[in-house]
Design an enzyme around this catalytic site. Structure first.
Site, PDB file in Angstrom:
ATOM      1  N   ILE A  15      29.889  39.073  43.936  1.00 20.41           N
ATOM      2  CA  ILE A  15      29.628  37.711  43.460  1.00 20.41           C
ATOM      3  C   ILE A  15      30.910  37.055  42.978  1.00 20.41           C
ATOM      4  O   ILE A  15      31.182  35.892  43.279  1.00 20.41           O
ATOM      5  CB  ILE A  15      28.581  37.724  42.333  1.00 20.41           C
ATOM      6  CG1 ILE A  15      27.251  38.288  42.827  1.00 20.41           C
ATOM      7  CG2 ILE A  15      28.387  36.312  41.769  1.00 20.41           C
ATOM      8  CD1 ILE A  15      26.206  38.463  41.731  1.00 20.41           C
ATOM      9  N   ASP A  34      39.569  42.756  36.826  1.00 21.44           N
ATOM     10  CA  ASP A  34      38.769  43.644  37.676  1.00 21.44           C
ATOM     11  C   ASP A  34      39.440  45.010  37.692  1.00 21.44           C
ATOM     12  O   ASP A  34      40.666  45.096  37.813  1.00 21.44           O
ATOM     13  CB  ASP A  34      38.666  43.094  39.109  1.00 21.44           C
ATOM     14  CG  ASP A  34      37.461  43.636  39.854  1.00 21.44           C
ATOM     15  OD1 ASP A  34      37.347  44.878  39.969  1.00 21.44           O
ATOM     16  OD2 ASP A  34      36.641  42.834  40.332  1.00 21.44           O
ATOM     17  N   ASP A  55      40.060  47.778  32.799  1.00 27.91           N
ATOM     18  CA  ASP A  55      38.655  47.975  32.456  1.00 27.91           C
ATOM     19  C   ASP A  55      38.275  46.980  31.360  1.00 27.91           C
ATOM     20  O   ASP A  55      39.040  46.758  30.420  1.00 27.91           O
ATOM     21  CB  ASP A  55      38.465  49.414  31.966  1.00 27.91           C
ATOM     22  CG  ASP A  55      37.004  49.826  31.870  1.00 27.91           C
ATOM     23  OD1 ASP A  55      36.252  49.165  31.128  1.00 27.91           O
ATOM     24  OD2 ASP A  55      36.638  50.814  32.526  1.00 27.91           O
ATOM     25  N   ILE A  56      37.084  46.391  31.445  1.00 26.23           N
ATOM     26  CA  ILE A  56      36.661  45.417  30.433  1.00 26.23           C
ATOM     27  C   ILE A  56      36.496  46.050  29.057  1.00 26.23           C
ATOM     28  O   ILE A  56      36.443  45.346  28.050  1.00 26.23           O
ATOM     29  CB  ILE A  56      35.357  44.696  30.838  1.00 26.23           C
ATOM     30  CG1 ILE A  56      34.228  45.705  31.100  1.00 26.23           C
ATOM     31  CG2 ILE A  56      35.584  43.779  32.022  1.00 26.23           C
ATOM     32  CD1 ILE A  56      32.860  45.060  31.243  1.00 26.23           C
ATOM     33  N   ALA A  78      30.256  44.672  35.485  1.00 27.95           N
ATOM     34  CA  ALA A  78      29.118  45.417  34.933  1.00 27.95           C
ATOM     35  C   ALA A  78      28.821  46.639  35.783  1.00 27.95           C
ATOM     36  O   ALA A  78      29.289  46.767  36.922  1.00 27.95           O
ATOM     37  CB  ALA A  78      27.876  44.523  34.887  1.00 27.95           C
ATOM     38  N   TYR A 145      19.401  49.928  32.677  1.00 24.02           N
ATOM     39  CA  TYR A 145      20.143  48.750  33.136  1.00 24.02           C
ATOM     40  C   TYR A 145      19.531  47.469  32.569  1.00 24.02           C
ATOM     41  O   TYR A 145      20.229  46.618  32.010  1.00 24.02           O
ATOM     42  CB  TYR A 145      20.150  48.701  34.662  1.00 24.02           C
ATOM     43  CG  TYR A 145      20.664  47.397  35.218  1.00 24.02           C
ATOM     44  CD1 TYR A 145      22.013  47.063  35.111  1.00 24.02           C
ATOM     45  CD2 TYR A 145      19.805  46.482  35.829  1.00 24.02           C
ATOM     46  CE1 TYR A 145      22.500  45.856  35.611  1.00 24.02           C
ATOM     47  CE2 TYR A 145      20.280  45.277  36.326  1.00 24.02           C
ATOM     48  CZ  TYR A 145      21.616  44.966  36.208  1.00 24.02           C
ATOM     49  OH  TYR A 145      22.086  43.769  36.694  1.00 24.02           O
ATOM     50  N   LYS A 149      21.331  44.872  29.781  1.00 22.50           N
ATOM     51  CA  LYS A 149      21.507  43.435  30.017  1.00 22.50           C
ATOM     52  C   LYS A 149      20.821  42.613  28.927  1.00 22.50           C
ATOM     53  O   LYS A 149      21.358  41.594  28.468  1.00 22.50           O
ATOM     54  CB  LYS A 149      20.977  43.054  31.405  1.00 22.50           C
ATOM     55  CG  LYS A 149      21.892  43.449  32.552  1.00 22.50           C
ATOM     56  CD  LYS A 149      23.218  42.715  32.464  1.00 22.50           C
ATOM     57  CE  LYS A 149      24.127  42.979  33.635  1.00 22.50           C
ATOM     58  NZ  LYS A 149      25.400  42.251  33.546  1.00 22.50           N
TER      59      LYS A 149
END
Length: 313
Positions: A15, A34, A55-56, A78, A145, A149
């Site tokens: 996306i 990313d 890494d986030i 994610a 998951y 979220k």
């Protein structure tokens, strides 16, 4: 239009790369985080986008956000596989909850920060039978998951209430399209099997339904969400139900092949039926999903053919 700085986490992904392409048509400066674990650097053009490979969850991500001081963040990075979330709950929570908090906390330190657009999921609803589901439906996730979220949404809501943190959470229906190296979904798995003459696997009787939304419609919604001023949650969907059996039928007709599926037991964590009302987001932005399933599959087919032609050259 004044030039703004926009950060897309997961911007090289399925996306995210499409969101970046749309943003490049605007006057804004585009930045990407990313880790390239499920994406390729070539997904975004070099020289036009600033890419930070990290890494986030890392300090490097926080430092980068403080350095570029974005006005907007579109948070797509994610762990997105339901079955992985069941097998590795700590990993799922670490990425989807702690990773989101890490990015959000860094954004809270940016002086002129304007909006945090969060990619959530229909998985937060679980097996809620009140279809079509509206944003007021009580979350009942049946997978880690979906839970992770939902927790991301709750942290954003809490920080809006306590620190006036601006956010917009988009609950995606089942997103499909040409994925390349990205994690597979039922449509991309079916496609790979059908085109190779193998039997696609259906978990359950195939009469379970999903609300399938094409990736380009999702990308458009994410860009429009940057201008949504009302904090809160919005469904992004087609507001249509399609059975898994019908997906295989439409795909077989498009590709002009006949295959017999292999039915297996339904999987833990998979919802039975899903359909999301998109009225709230439509009224806020005038967004419309432009691709019903047959049209989306046709575009997916063309994209795959174009990629094959490039590889043959």
């Amino acid at each position: 239009m004044r030039k703004k700085r926009i950060l897309v986490t997961g911007g090289c992904g399925f996306i995210g790369s499409r969101v970046v392409q749309r943003l490049l048509a605007t006057p804004h400066a585009i930045f990407v985080i990313d880790d390239l674990s499920r994406a390729d650097r070539s997904a975004i053009p070099e020289g036009l986008v600033d890419l930070k490979v990290c890494d986030i969850r890392s300090e490097a991500a926080r430092e980068y956000i403080r350095e570029i001081a974005p006005h907007f963040v579109i948070h797509l990075a994610a762990q997105i596989d339901v079955q992985v979330s069941i097998a590795e709950q700590l990993l799922d929570a670490d990425i989807n909850i702690m990773g989101t908090l890490n990015v959000m906390e860094a954004c809270k330190q940016v002086a002129d920060f304007e909006r945090f657009v969060f990619a959530s999921s229909a998985a937060v609803y679980g097996n809620n039978a009140e279809l079509p589901l509206t944003e007021d439906a009580i979350p009942m996730p049946i997978s880690p998951y979906g839970m992770s979220k939902w927790m991301g949404e709750e942290y954003l809501k809490l920080n809006h209430e306590t620190a006036d943190f601006p956010y917009c959470a988009l609950r995606f229906a089942n997103v499909y399209g040409e994925k390349g190296t990205a994690a597979k979904d039922v449509i991309s798995e079916f496609w790979d099997k059908v085109t190779s003459g193998e039997s696609p696997v259906i978990h359950g009787d195939g009469e379970q339904t999903r609300d399938f939304v094409y990736v380009e419609d999702i990308a458009e919604a994410l860009v429009l969400a940057l201008d949504v001023q009302e904090n809160g949650i919005y469904n992004i969907s087609t507001d249509e139900q399609t059975s898994i059996n019908d997906v295989l039928r439409v795909m077989s007709e498009l590709l002009q092949v006949q295959v017999v599926p292999e039915n297996r037991m339904a999987r833990v964590g998979d919802v039975r039926d899903s359909r999301l009302s998109n009225r709230k987001f439509l009224e806020m932005t005038c967004w419309q999903p432009l691709h019903r399933l047959a049209k989306g599959l046709e575009r997916m087919h063309v994209e795959k053919q174009n990629q094959e032609m490039v590889l043959m050259k």
